[in-house]
Design an enzyme around this catalytic site. Structure first.
Site, PDB file in Angstrom:
ATOM      1  N   GLY A 198      -8.558 -21.386  13.550  1.00  0.00           N
ATOM      2  CA  GLY A 198      -7.732 -20.451  14.307  1.00  0.00           C
ATOM      3  C   GLY A 198      -6.846 -19.558  13.462  1.00  0.00           C
ATOM      4  CB  SER A 199      -6.893 -18.329   9.975  1.00  0.00           C
ATOM      5  OG  SER A 199      -8.155 -17.752   9.819  1.00  0.00           O
ATOM      6  CG  ASN A 200      -9.760 -14.189  12.625  1.00  0.00           C
ATOM      7  OD1 ASN A 200      -9.462 -13.058  12.264  1.00  0.00           O
ATOM      8  ND2 ASN A 200     -10.710 -14.907  12.030  1.00  0.00           N
TER       9      ASN A 200
ATOM     10  NE  ARG B 190     -21.535 -24.473  22.992  1.00  0.00           N
ATOM     11  CZ  ARG B 190     -22.640 -25.220  22.898  1.00  0.00           C
ATOM     12  NH1 ARG B 190     -22.931 -25.835  21.771  1.00  0.00           N
ATOM     13  NH2 ARG B 190     -23.461 -25.361  23.922  1.00  0.00           N
TER      14      ARG B 190
ATOM     15  CG  ASN C 232     -17.768 -12.650  18.055  1.00  0.00           C
ATOM     16  OD1 ASN C 232     -16.974 -13.580  17.888  1.00  0.00           O
ATOM     17  ND2 ASN C 232     -18.930 -12.607  17.421  1.00  0.00           N
TER      18      ASN C 232
ATOM     19  CG  HIS D 130     -20.688 -11.989  12.746  1.00  0.00           C
ATOM     20  ND1 HIS D 130     -21.077 -13.283  13.045  1.00  0.00           N
ATOM     21  CD2 HIS D 130     -21.527 -11.565  11.770  1.00  0.00           C
ATOM     22  CE1 HIS D 130     -22.105 -13.610  12.280  1.00  0.00           C
ATOM     23  NE2 HIS D 130     -22.401 -12.586  11.506  1.00  0.00           N
TER      24      HIS D 130
ATOM     25  CB  SER E  24     -18.888  -6.544  12.249  1.00  0.00           C
ATOM     26  OG  SER E  24     -19.637  -6.232  11.095  1.00  0.00           O
TER      27      SER E  24
ATOM     28  CB  THR F 249     -24.411  -7.472  24.477  1.00  0.00           C
ATOM     29  OG1 THR F 249     -25.012  -7.712  23.195  1.00  0.00           O
ATOM     30  CG2 THR F 249     -23.625  -6.177  24.442  1.00  0.00           C
TER      31      THR F 249
ATOM     32  CD  GLU G  30     -29.571  -7.930  20.065  1.00  0.00           C
ATOM     33  OE1 GLU G  30     -29.865  -7.827  18.869  1.00  0.00           O
ATOM     34  OE2 GLU G  30     -29.437  -6.949  20.840  1.00  0.00           O
TER      35      GLU G  30
ATOM     36  CG  ASP H  46     -23.282 -13.088  15.710  1.00  0.00           C
ATOM     37  OD1 ASP H  46     -22.218 -13.184  16.323  1.00  0.00           O
ATOM     38  OD2 ASP H  46     -23.768 -14.006  15.024  1.00  0.00           O
TER      39      ASP H  46
ATOM     40  CB  THR I  24      -7.636 -11.354   3.171  1.00  0.00           C
ATOM     41  OG1 THR I  24      -7.460 -12.619   2.556  1.00  0.00           O
ATOM     42  CG2 THR I  24      -6.403 -10.516   2.962  1.00  0.00           C
TER      43      THR I  24
HETATM   44  C1  GRF Z   1     -14.058 -16.348  10.962  1.00  0.00           C
HETATM   45  O1  GRF Z   1     -14.675 -16.099   9.725  1.00  0.00           O
HETATM   46  C2  GRF Z   1     -14.709 -15.542  12.048  1.00  0.00           C
HETATM   47  O2  GRF Z   1     -15.141 -14.286  11.632  1.00  0.00           O
HETATM   48  C3  GRF Z   1     -15.897 -16.398  12.391  1.00  0.00           C
HETATM   49  O3  GRF Z   1     -15.418 -17.720  12.340  1.00  0.00           O
HETATM   50  C4  GRF Z   1     -14.320 -17.778  11.436  1.00  0.00           C
HETATM   51  C5  GRF Z   1     -13.164 -18.345  12.192  1.00  0.00           C
HETATM   52  O4  GRF Z   1     -12.056 -18.580  11.375  1.00  0.00           O
HETATM   53  N1  GRF Z   1     -16.475 -16.016  13.665  1.00  0.00           N
HETATM   54  P1  GRF Z   1     -10.663 -18.940  12.034  1.00  0.00           P
HETATM   55  O5  GRF Z   1     -10.890 -20.117  12.976  1.00  0.00           O
HETATM   56  O6  GRF Z   1     -10.135 -17.736  12.732  1.00  0.00           O
HETATM   57  O7  GRF Z   1      -9.793 -19.355  10.867  1.00  0.00           O
END
Ligand code: GRF
Length: 201
Positions: free
Chosen positions: A11-13, A88, A104, A106, A133, A138, A140, A142, A169
Site C-alpha cells: 500500500g505504498s501507493n 486480482r 489502475n 501498472h 503507466s 477495461t 482486458e 492491463d 518513486t
Molecule cells: C506497484 O508497483 C503497482 O504499480 C503494482 O503493484 C505495486 C503495489 O505496490 N500494481 P504498493 O502496494 O502500492 O506498495
C-alpha cells in the site's frame, strides 16, 4: 470527490494518495483488500479510513467474489475506484459496471510487460528504459487505455529491487497527479479514448 481504493499488499501507493488527499480533492471513503494481512490496511486504519478485507479464497468463482466486492464498493457510492496494487483479475461484468471510473497503476511502460514480474522481464529483455503507466480499467488485463506514463532509465547494475524502487518513486508522483486530473473533471473515458481537457489523447 469520493473514492474507494483496492489493494493487495504494502500500500505504498495508497499512502501517497492518503498524503496527497486534500491537495488532489480525493476523499478516500474505504480501502478494500483481498488479503487480510495486507500492510496497506494498517496504513488506512492509521488514517482513520474504513477498511474491508475480503478473501478471494472464500469464493468458489471469480463472479461471486466480484459480486461481493461490488456490494462493498457500492455502499460508499464512489465517483472513482482506484486499483493501487490490487492483484486480482476482474470479471468483465465488474469492469463494465465501473467503466470510466476505475483506474489502475501498472509498473511498466504499457503495452510492454502486461501481467506480473514486470521489472524482471524488463531487465531480461535488455530494455534501456522502463517505467509506470496509469490506465483506465477495461476487461482486458492491463490493457485499458493508457492515461499517463513516467519513465526511468535502466542502469547497467540494476537489480529487480533497485529498478522496482526507482519505478515506485515515480508511481508515488504520477498516480496522485492523474487522480487529481480526474477529480477536477478534466479526465474521462469516451468510447475507449482517453479525453483530457476535451481532447482525445
Ligand atoms: C506497484 O508497483 C503497482 O504499480 C503494482 O503493484 C505495486 C503495489 O505496490 N500494481 P504498493 O502496494 O502500492 O506498495
Amino acid at each position: 470527490m469520493k473514492g474507494v481504493v483496492l489493494i493487495s499488499g504494502s500500500g505504498s501507493n495508497l499512502q501517497s494518495l492518503i498524503d496527497n488527499a486534500e491537495k488532489i480533492d480525493l476523499d478516500i471513503q474505504a480501502v478494500i483488500s483481498n488479503k487480510e494481512d495486507a500492510y496497506g490496511l494498517k496504513r488506512a486504519q492509521s488514517a482513520n479510513i474504513s477498511t474491508h478485507a475480503i478473501n478471494h479464497k472464500n469464493f468458489d468463482t471469480r463472479e461471486k467474489f466480484d459480486q461481493s466486492l461490488s456490494q462493498i464498493i457500492d455502499q460508499y457510492q464512489p465517483d472513482i475506484i482506484i486499483l493501487a496494487g490490487f492483484m486480482r483479475i476482474l470479471t468483465s461484468e465488474f469492469t463494465q459496471k465501473y467503466a470510466g471510473k476505475m483506474l489502475n497503476i501498472h509498473p511498466s511502460l504499457l503495452p510492454k510487460f502486461q501481467g506480473l514480474n514486470t521489472h524482471q522481464r524488463a531487465l531480461d529483455a535488455g530494455e534501456c528504459e522502463h517505467g509506470v503507466s496509469v490506465h483506465f480499467v477495461t476487461s482486458e488485463l492491463d490493457g485499458g487505455p493508457v492515461i499517463a506514463q513516467a519513465r526511468v532509465q535502466v542502469l547497467a547494475d540494476d537489480t529487480v529491487e533497485s529498478l522496482a524502487q526507482r519505478v515506485l518513486t515515480e508511481e508515488h508522483k504520477l498516480f496522485p497527479k492523474v487522480i487529481h486530473c480526474f477529480t477536477q473533471g478534466r479526465l474521462s473515458l469516451n468510447d475507449n479514448c482517453v479525453v483530457v481537457d476535451d481532447k482525445c489523447l
